[in-house]
Design an enzyme around this catalytic site. Structure first.
Site, PDB file in Angstrom:
ATOM      1  N   ILE A 261      31.975  51.273  45.006  1.00 55.38           N
ATOM      2  CA  ILE A 261      30.580  51.648  45.224  1.00 55.38           C
ATOM      3  C   ILE A 261      30.154  51.208  46.622  1.00 55.38           C
ATOM      4  O   ILE A 261      30.787  50.333  47.228  1.00 55.38           O
ATOM      5  CB  ILE A 261      29.643  51.020  44.163  1.00 55.38           C
ATOM      6  CG1 ILE A 261      29.676  49.484  44.265  1.00 55.38           C
ATOM      7  CG2 ILE A 261      30.019  51.488  42.761  1.00 55.38           C
ATOM      8  CD1 ILE A 261      28.677  48.795  43.356  1.00 55.38           C
TER       9      ILE A 261
ATOM     10  N   GLU B 229      30.336  45.029  50.272  1.00 53.47           N
ATOM     11  CA  GLU B 229      31.594  45.213  50.983  1.00 53.47           C
ATOM     12  C   GLU B 229      31.555  46.457  51.879  1.00 53.47           C
ATOM     13  O   GLU B 229      32.012  46.439  53.015  1.00 53.47           O
ATOM     14  CB  GLU B 229      32.752  45.310  49.994  1.00 53.47           C
ATOM     15  CG  GLU B 229      33.325  43.976  49.572  1.00 53.47           C
ATOM     16  CD  GLU B 229      34.010  43.265  50.724  1.00 53.47           C
ATOM     17  OE1 GLU B 229      34.873  43.873  51.387  1.00 53.47           O
ATOM     18  OE2 GLU B 229      33.689  42.090  50.972  1.00 53.47           O
TER      19      GLU B 229
ATOM     20  N   HIS C 171      32.778  44.848  38.717  1.00 50.81           N
ATOM     21  CA  HIS C 171      32.499  43.600  39.435  1.00 50.81           C
ATOM     22  C   HIS C 171      31.029  43.235  39.382  1.00 50.81           C
ATOM     23  O   HIS C 171      30.655  42.123  39.023  1.00 50.81           O
ATOM     24  CB  HIS C 171      32.965  43.700  40.889  1.00 50.81           C
ATOM     25  CG  HIS C 171      32.983  42.383  41.598  1.00 50.81           C
ATOM     26  ND1 HIS C 171      31.841  41.794  42.098  1.00 50.81           N
ATOM     27  CD2 HIS C 171      33.986  41.527  41.863  1.00 50.81           C
ATOM     28  CE1 HIS C 171      32.153  40.637  42.651  1.00 50.81           C
ATOM     29  NE2 HIS C 171      33.453  40.452  42.520  1.00 50.81           N
TER      30      HIS C 171
END
Length: 311
Positions: A124, A128, A190
């Site tokens: 997504i 990051e 995550h």
């Protein structure tokens, strides 16, 4: 390539820099006119968070890089990790030195490469991917042309754009076990404090549209929590649960947080709640269809690199 880049309305005739930057959605292209001229040398730099788990790295990250090489066979393809901790541990334990994105780009510049396509292995567009955008902005002036591709999930079918979420969820769902009436699959993502955490709700919706009504997404570090899913499982009469990571690699989160034997692991929590639990320790990077989508994203970035401002 209108389906992968956003363009301002044709009526906007004098957009300033701030508006242009705000509207820079999708695949990004930057040019440095002062570096034009001479022979062009192209490279694709694949950017991944990385993992310290050697075996899953070979099956996922390395396998995606090889798929990118097959997609763009005549281009130099390299890999960089964004996690400094992963870089240090891999070097210490395996003697392998992975560069950071900035280090990799500096080396490419020193070697005379003039056009660079950055390919993201993010799922997504969260923190990051935001880091990769900052790298793009910081290093774009080093090269005649640079592009940055989108992560696995970006567009959701809005304004005639493609639906990345539907495509990826179909690929993921195709490799999940079939569920009986008393069974369910829980996909551990995550999660992120970034607003992109909202993608998980869209992913859940697309799974339901595919008929995967007994597949639920939860996160380690975002919402929904595992605790948010438990009441739904009990209300449906679920007795048996399969846990699988919705992450590129089956690394530390999958091995320990999800499937570990510690009392606070997700497997242990579910067992205490009375569920039978089995685990699938396979990152989605082991899914051939997902690898092809990642490679397609890299291919788009390379195609835009070749076409430049006309992309």
């Amino acid at each position: 390539m209108a389906h992968i880049r956003y363009t301002l309305h044709e009526g906007v005739r004098a957009a300033g820099e701030a508006l242009r930057r705000a509207a820079s959605l999708g695949l990004l292209v930057a040019e440095e006119p002062s570096l034009a001229g001479g022979e062009e040398r192209d490279a694709i730099l694949v950017l991944s968070f990385g993992t310290t788990f050697r075996q899953t790295r070979k099956k996922t990250i390395d396998a995606v890089v090889e798929e990118v090489r097959r997609t763009c066979p005549h281009v130099e393809v390299r890999l960089a990790f964004t996690s400094h901790i992963v870089i240090e541990r891999v070097k210490e334990n395996e003697g392998i030195s992975y560069p950071t994105p900035e280090e990799a780009l500096r080396k490419l510049k020193e070697e005379g490469y003039t056009r660079i396509a950055l390919a993201s292995l993010d799922i997504i567009p969260g923190i990051e991917y935001s880091y990769k955008r900052e790298v793009f902005d910081a290093c774009r002036s080093w090269f005649h042309r640079m592009t940055l591709g989108t992560p696995l999930l970006y567009w959701q079918g809005q304004e005639e754009k493609r639906d990345d979420v539907a495509e990826v969820m179909a690929a993921v769902a195709a490799e999940l076990p079939a569920c009986a009436l008393d069974e369910a699959v829980l996909l551990m993502a995550h999660g992120t404090p970034h607003p992109a955490n909202a993608y998980y709700a869209v992913m859940q919706e697309r799974l339901e549209e595919l008929g995967a009504s007994r597949v639920f997404i939860y996160t380690v570090e975002g919402r929904p929590f595992l605790a948010d899913i438990l009441p739904k499982l009990k209300a449906m009469g679920v007795k048996k649960v399969t846990l699988a990571p919705l992450m590129l690699v089956a690394g530390d989160h999958a091995m320990n947080d999800m499937a570990g034997d510690e009392p606070d692991s997700h497997k242990s929590i579910l067992q205490r709640e009375g569920f039978m639990v089995q685990t699938m320790l396979r990152g989605i990077g082991e899914n051939a269809a997902v690898r092809k989508i990642f490679a397609a994203r890299a291919g788009e970035a390379y195609e835009a690199l070749c076409r430049g401002a006309d992309a």
